[in-house]
Design an enzyme around this catalytic site. Structure first.
Site, mmCIF file in Angstrom:
data_model
loop_
_atom_site.group_PDB
_atom_site.id
_atom_site.type_symbol
_atom_site.label_atom_id
_atom_site.label_comp_id
_atom_site.label_asym_id
_atom_site.label_seq_id
_atom_site.Cartn_x
_atom_site.Cartn_y
_atom_site.Cartn_z
ATOM 1 N N GLY A 105 0.884 -1.199 0.076
ATOM 2 C CA GLY A 105 0.018 0.095 -0.047
ATOM 3 C C GLY A 105 0.820 1.278 0.126
ATOM 4 O O GLY A 105 0.336 2.314 -0.304
ATOM 5 N N LYS A 106 2.176 1.182 0.491
ATOM 6 C CA LYS A 106 3.075 2.294 0.455
ATOM 7 C C LYS A 106 2.313 3.402 1.072
ATOM 8 O O LYS A 106 2.342 4.667 0.652
ATOM 9 C CB LYS A 106 3.514 2.564 -0.882
ATOM 10 C CG LYS A 106 4.095 1.696 -1.749
ATOM 11 C CD LYS A 106 4.620 1.832 -3.051
ATOM 12 C CE LYS A 106 5.590 0.830 -3.714
ATOM 13 N NZ LYS A 106 4.876 -0.733 -3.909
ATOM 14 N N ARG A 107 1.725 2.948 2.281
ATOM 15 C CA ARG A 107 1.181 3.855 3.131
ATOM 16 C C ARG A 107 2.062 5.158 3.771
ATOM 17 O O ARG A 107 3.341 4.569 4.029
ATOM 18 C CB ARG A 107 0.146 3.275 4.152
ATOM 19 C CG ARG A 107 -1.000 2.659 3.479
ATOM 20 C CD ARG A 107 -2.084 3.518 2.553
ATOM 21 N NE ARG A 107 -3.213 2.865 2.271
ATOM 22 C CZ ARG A 107 -3.483 2.461 0.931
ATOM 23 N NH1 ARG A 107 -2.588 2.546 0.041
ATOM 24 N NH2 ARG A 107 -4.486 1.822 0.754
ATOM 25 N N ASP B 109 2.812 5.010 -6.101
ATOM 26 C CA ASP B 109 3.478 3.815 -6.745
ATOM 27 C C ASP B 109 4.030 4.183 -8.319
ATOM 28 O O ASP B 109 4.085 5.229 -8.569
ATOM 29 C CB ASP B 109 2.393 2.674 -6.724
ATOM 30 C CG ASP B 109 3.021 1.353 -6.464
ATOM 31 O OD1 ASP B 109 3.864 1.140 -7.265
ATOM 32 O OD2 ASP B 109 2.721 0.890 -5.478
#
Lengths: 317, 317
Positions: A105-107, B109
């Site tokens: 999720g690359k939160r 992303d």
């Protein structure tokens, strides 16, 4: 600890691979989509149900071969609320098959907002003083370090309290990753090196019994030289390696992210596994109906490819 | 263009404020929670329905005073699928009241995955060649630039094609933001300056009729000196300013993000508006039942505070 479970899964299956579950509609065989569109309509719900069915069949075909799966949240969010339902169902199914789940999720955020993200994926949501419920049930999450420690610590707290893991973006696999990550500071260090030093520090409190930390890092297979340097800086970090296969990284490139103990990295493959039945390698052997068998064959091929490269590469280290 | 709509909204309401919709359970009055827990159960669904009710009452109280709202995705994700449903319902309701919606998701992303995120928030999801459906219906999204241009361009394409906007994190409001963002490169520029130069470049193709771009930036009110410099680098960027109020930024600090035309920035307030009924300023005047009236009073107070500071500050520029 998360990292011990991950390492034991890798050892048990003798396979340092994580299968990315990035279910684009174009990947899903027509016979699945035809069925769900007929049942649920030509809408987001129909797509979400196709994703669930597709993912389950992939999972059934590979769960005994790989330790972990990595659903990419973007491909679920693009189907709205129904898509998030598909993400949740996918995670539940993967868990029921004993797979470790790394939510990609690359939160990132700060303070209580980072806590809320961590809560969503790595924690337990408080409904009431007595009652708590998990929002999503995953084992680890990818996170983005642009905001510094304030944006990372809340996740690490859940790594400690709930035996979860994170993978911090350090050097990403894409072409333009250098625009920011390769900039060199006045101390003659690149941003990715500095981030790696932080990852090393942040990971110390969650070091497990094999000497690795539940705070890992993302380093793309497309940058093998940087991987070598980063491997030496982040001695305790498990490295999640994207970029193998479709993005051009080879098994030999991936070896730089491993250590002499044969541990230290887990390599992701998404498209090459999900779309194996369409690939030049497998398309003559497997038709659309047999897509999951093609995925299984590709996972075995990749496992052998990685293990051969490891045997060769680690001897030279 | 998104940015023209935002500017016209700000001018029409004479208020450069965006209200953050970060609905923590502790913010929501007991009478709402009691009702939804009774109807839906003490579970994630009960929380999600409380959030929807709370947000709707806040929106009803403020939609004629502010141009935009900014739901923070973390506070919805932490309630799982039900929470995302609450996010979607909140966006639909805000839209029905004519509000511009900035989804605060800090998404990031690369390549097709960035496209999928953009699709989710700023685009239209293709179900089939003929049929397309919106996953979520918002006007703009916050994004994180750690991955470089590959991670930003897919969003900009939707800014162009669908009249949407993005706000790129440049200098965030938190204490540790400097760990990465303040690092100085060998060209004697800080990371936040370099990111600001990229934002300026990235924004050029989506410049609207007032000279501002639909590619904006996030610069915290807690760093007024950096804001002055960043304002001069990103001449066309609208700056989303977090950190006013609860985080310690004053109206005077926010003025540095505006330009002489009285445009160029929009200031966020979340907790101070949502929790106005609990604040020292308003708690004697409004009880829990009147929480939305307190939010309205706080929005008016903040509008006057910002406009006074702008009148004073811009005269000195």
């Amino acid at each position: 600890m998360f990292i011990d479970r991950l390492i034991e899964g890798i050892q048990e299956k003798d396979n340092p691979t994580v299968v990315g579950l990035d279910p684009k509609m174009e990947y899903i065989p027509a016979f699945i989509k035809d069925k769900t569109f007929k049942e649920y309509g030509l809408n987001l719900k129909g797509c979400a149900e196709a994703i669930i069915e597709f993912n389950k069949m992939i999972i059934d075909a590979i769960y005994d071969l790989v330790p972990a799966v990595k659903p990419q949240l973007a491909y679920y969010e693009m189907y709205g609320v129904d898509g998030i339902y598909a993400f949740d169902e996918t995670c539940k199914y993967a868990k029921s098959k004993g797979l470790i789940i790394i939510a990609d999720g690359k939160r990132n955020d700060i303070g209580t907002t980072a806590e809320a993200y961590s809560n969503a994926f790595l924690g337990i949501t408080e409904i009431d003083k007595q009652i708590k419920q998990k929002a999503f049930d995953v084992d680890a999450l990818t996170v983005n370090p642009y905001l510094g420690e304030d944006g990372i610590k809340p996740f690490i707290n859940d790594c400690i309290n709930n035996e979860k893991g994170i993978f911090v973006l350090v050097k990403t696999s894409n072409k333009s990753s250098g625009q920011l990550q390769d900039l060199v500071t006045q101390n003659c260090k690149s941003i990715y090196e500095i981030m790696a030093e932080y990852v090393y520090e942040w990971g110390k409190p969650v070091t497990g019994k094999y000497g690795y930390s539940s705070v890992g890092a993302v380093v793309g297979a497309t940058y093998p030289n940087q991987a070598k340097l980063l491997r030496s800086i982040m001695k305790k970090a498990y490295i999640l390696v994207p970029g193998y296969g479709a993005q051009g990284g080879t098994a030999r490139d991936c070896v730089n992210s491993f250590q002499k103990d044969r541990l230290g990295a887990i390599v992701n493959a998404s498209r090459s596994v999900m779309c194996a039945y369409k690939s030049d390698i497998w398309k003559n052997e497997y038709n659309e109906q047999k897509f999951a068998d093609a995925s299984r064959a590709e996972v075995i091929r990749m496992k052998n490819d990685l293990n051969s490269a490891l045997n060769e590469g680690l001897n030279q280290k």
